[in-house]
Design a protein around this motif. Sequence first.
Motif, short mmCIF file in Angstrom:
data_model
loop_
_atom_site.label_atom_id
_atom_site.label_comp_id
_atom_site.label_asym_id
_atom_site.label_seq_id
_atom_site.Cartn_x
_atom_site.Cartn_y
_atom_site.Cartn_z
N ILE A 195 0.79 -1.30 -0.11
CA ILE A 195 -0.08 0.07 -0.07
C ILE A 195 1.07 1.23 -0.07
N SER A 196 0.67 2.17 -1.00
CA SER A 196 1.35 3.36 -1.08
C SER A 196 0.92 4.60 0.03
N MET A 197 -0.20 4.50 0.09
CA MET A 197 -0.78 5.57 1.02
C MET A 197 -2.06 5.41 1.38
N MET A 198 -2.73 6.01 2.49
CA MET A 198 -4.18 5.74 2.73
C MET A 198 -4.84 7.08 3.28
N GLU A 199 -6.11 7.03 3.35
CA GLU A 199 -6.87 7.97 3.97
C GLU A 199 -7.85 7.16 5.06
N VAL A 200 -7.68 7.34 6.27
CA VAL A 200 -8.69 6.67 7.16
C VAL A 200 -9.44 7.33 7.87
N HIS A 201 -10.43 6.91 8.44
CA HIS A 201 -11.66 7.64 8.95
C HIS A 201 -11.43 8.11 10.45
N ASP A 202 -10.49 9.25 10.43
CA ASP A 202 -9.90 9.72 11.68
C ASP A 202 -11.03 10.96 12.30
N CYS A 203 -12.38 10.20 12.51
CA CYS A 203 -13.16 11.05 13.29
C CYS A 203 -12.67 11.75 14.52
N PHE A 204 -12.15 10.61 15.37
CA PHE A 204 -11.22 10.77 16.40
C PHE A 204 -10.00 10.28 16.36
N SER A 205 -9.07 10.89 17.06
CA SER A 205 -7.73 10.36 17.08
C SER A 205 -7.56 8.99 17.34
N ILE A 206 -8.32 8.41 18.24
CA ILE A 206 -8.12 6.67 18.61
C ILE A 206 -8.45 6.25 17.24
N THR A 207 -9.64 6.54 16.63
CA THR A 207 -9.99 5.82 15.31
C THR A 207 -8.83 5.60 14.45
N GLU A 208 -8.24 6.60 14.28
CA GLU A 208 -6.94 6.62 13.18
C GLU A 208 -6.01 5.49 13.69
N LEU A 209 -5.78 5.67 15.09
CA LEU A 209 -4.83 4.51 15.52
C LEU A 209 -5.22 3.45 15.48
N VAL A 210 -6.52 3.19 15.96
CA VAL A 210 -6.97 1.76 16.04
C VAL A 210 -7.14 1.28 14.44
N THR A 211 -7.48 2.00 13.48
CA THR A 211 -7.55 1.73 12.23
C THR A 211 -6.13 1.13 11.55
N MET A 212 -5.25 1.87 11.97
CA MET A 212 -3.80 1.31 11.11
C MET A 212 -3.53 -0.24 11.55
N GLU A 213 -3.93 -0.55 12.62
CA GLU A 213 -3.76 -1.87 12.89
C GLU A 213 -5.01 -2.69 12.46
N ASP A 214 -6.09 -2.29 12.39
CA ASP A 214 -7.15 -3.05 11.93
C ASP A 214 -7.11 -3.28 10.42
N LEU A 215 -6.34 -2.32 9.78
CA LEU A 215 -6.05 -2.49 8.44
C LEU A 215 -4.78 -3.38 8.01
N PHE A 216 -4.25 -4.08 9.21
CA PHE A 216 -3.10 -4.95 9.06
C PHE A 216 -1.90 -4.28 8.65
N ILE A 217 -1.65 -2.97 8.60
CA ILE A 217 -0.53 -2.27 8.62
C ILE A 217 0.38 -2.20 9.71
N SER A 218 -0.10 -1.94 10.70
CA SER A 218 0.74 -2.17 12.00
C SER A 218 0.29 -3.31 12.38
N PRO A 219 1.40 -3.78 13.43
CA PRO A 219 0.81 -5.14 14.15
C PRO A 219 -0.32 -4.59 15.54
N GLU A 220 -1.05 -5.26 15.90
CA GLU A 220 -1.80 -5.15 17.09
C GLU A 220 -1.21 -4.51 18.26
N GLY A 221 -1.48 -3.41 18.66
CA GLY A 221 -1.05 -2.93 19.74
C GLY A 221 0.24 -1.94 19.75
N GLN A 222 0.46 -2.01 18.31
CA GLN A 222 1.95 -1.38 17.77
C GLN A 222 1.70 -0.08 17.04
N GLY A 223 0.66 0.27 16.54
CA GLY A 223 0.21 1.45 15.78
C GLY A 223 0.75 2.53 16.32
N TRP A 224 0.69 3.10 17.62
CA TRP A 224 1.36 4.14 18.42
C TRP A 224 2.92 4.21 18.05
#
Length: 378
Positions: free
Chosen positions: A266-295
């Motif tokens: 994946i070259s780039m992405m736009e995620v639904h950052d309605c709140f900062s936690i949503t963006e952080l969790v989504t980075m992991e839910d999209l399997f880009i970052s390992p679970e618990g390691q997005g931050w």
Amino acid sequence: MPRGIRDKVAILGMGCSKFGERWDAGPDDLMVEAYLEAMQDAGVEPTQLDAAWFSTHIDEIGSGKGGTPLSIALRLPNIAVTRVENFCASGSEAFRGAVYAVAAGAADIALAVGVEKLKDTGYGGLPVANPGTLNPQIMPNGSAPGNFAQLASAYRAKHGVSKKAHLRKPITAEQALNAPLIAEPLGLFDCCGVSDGAAAAIVTTPEIARSLGKRDLVTVKALQLSVSNGYESQYNGWDGSHFHTARIAAGKAYKEAGIERPREQISMMEVHDCFSITELVTMEDLFISPEGQGWRDVLDGFYDADGGVPCQIDGGLKCFGHPIGASGLRMLYEMYLQLQGRAGERQLANPVFGMTHNLGGAPASNVCSVAIIGQEGA
């Protein structure tokens, strides 16, 4: 087995109105603004459109339930207009309808438009529906910040993360951490703003696009939607720290697009950052970052403009606000511009695949749309 839509549909043109407090414009003005840009970009006439999909969420703006507001505002040539709504993922739903119509051969050229006029509702945040006292599906006195604050609390408890802030704004970490609380632990700068706006897309087949003189096509690689079945709120398996639907939609999208290593491909992405936690969790839910390691990836710059997978390169919902019916299409607009090399000072070097994540509803009951677009043949 579903055959998928990979490379069956090309984006012919896109447009986006100015987002913000648009007291100067009504919903029809915003739709026209986005539509005219998309039509000029596509290089087609209204008579060439076969069908349209129209998304808006809040009925109070006067749009009602039908497709006539779009048809009248744009003076469409009496074509079919389908009005869709799927919480905050409504814009992506309009795009899905247009894309599927072209992929199925039901339309040669289709239009998707999303619009919202939230500032005119008179609410400081999103209007809150009144479900009455007998609806067991909705928490009494619930709010969007309150619901997502519970997600933040669950994530912090599960992964042992302290309260942090990561915003693309000229503020200090201390200002973000000490900002007024909206719903603990979410502060003012953790929440996206309320705004007005519209966005549009025109799609067709790659063959028709080439016949119209288009080159270097941007095609749809995958488009998946996952809808909660009550697992999160009515069973005991969900711990409240992630989005179950996002993981399902992402897995299906990668399979449809032929992507096996999303963190690398994946070259780039736009995620639904309605709140900062949503963006952080989504980075992991999209399997880009390992679970618990997005931050950790955030702090290491992995999602910066010069990082491994640039995220929210245009500022995301935190920058644009969140006109519900338009946000999904606005995200795709940025990915489209990047893939066409037309993003100006934000332009990334040689992007191949762009992904959008558009979430609707609350963490405990939601819908999630994941779209992947990219260079033809990639």
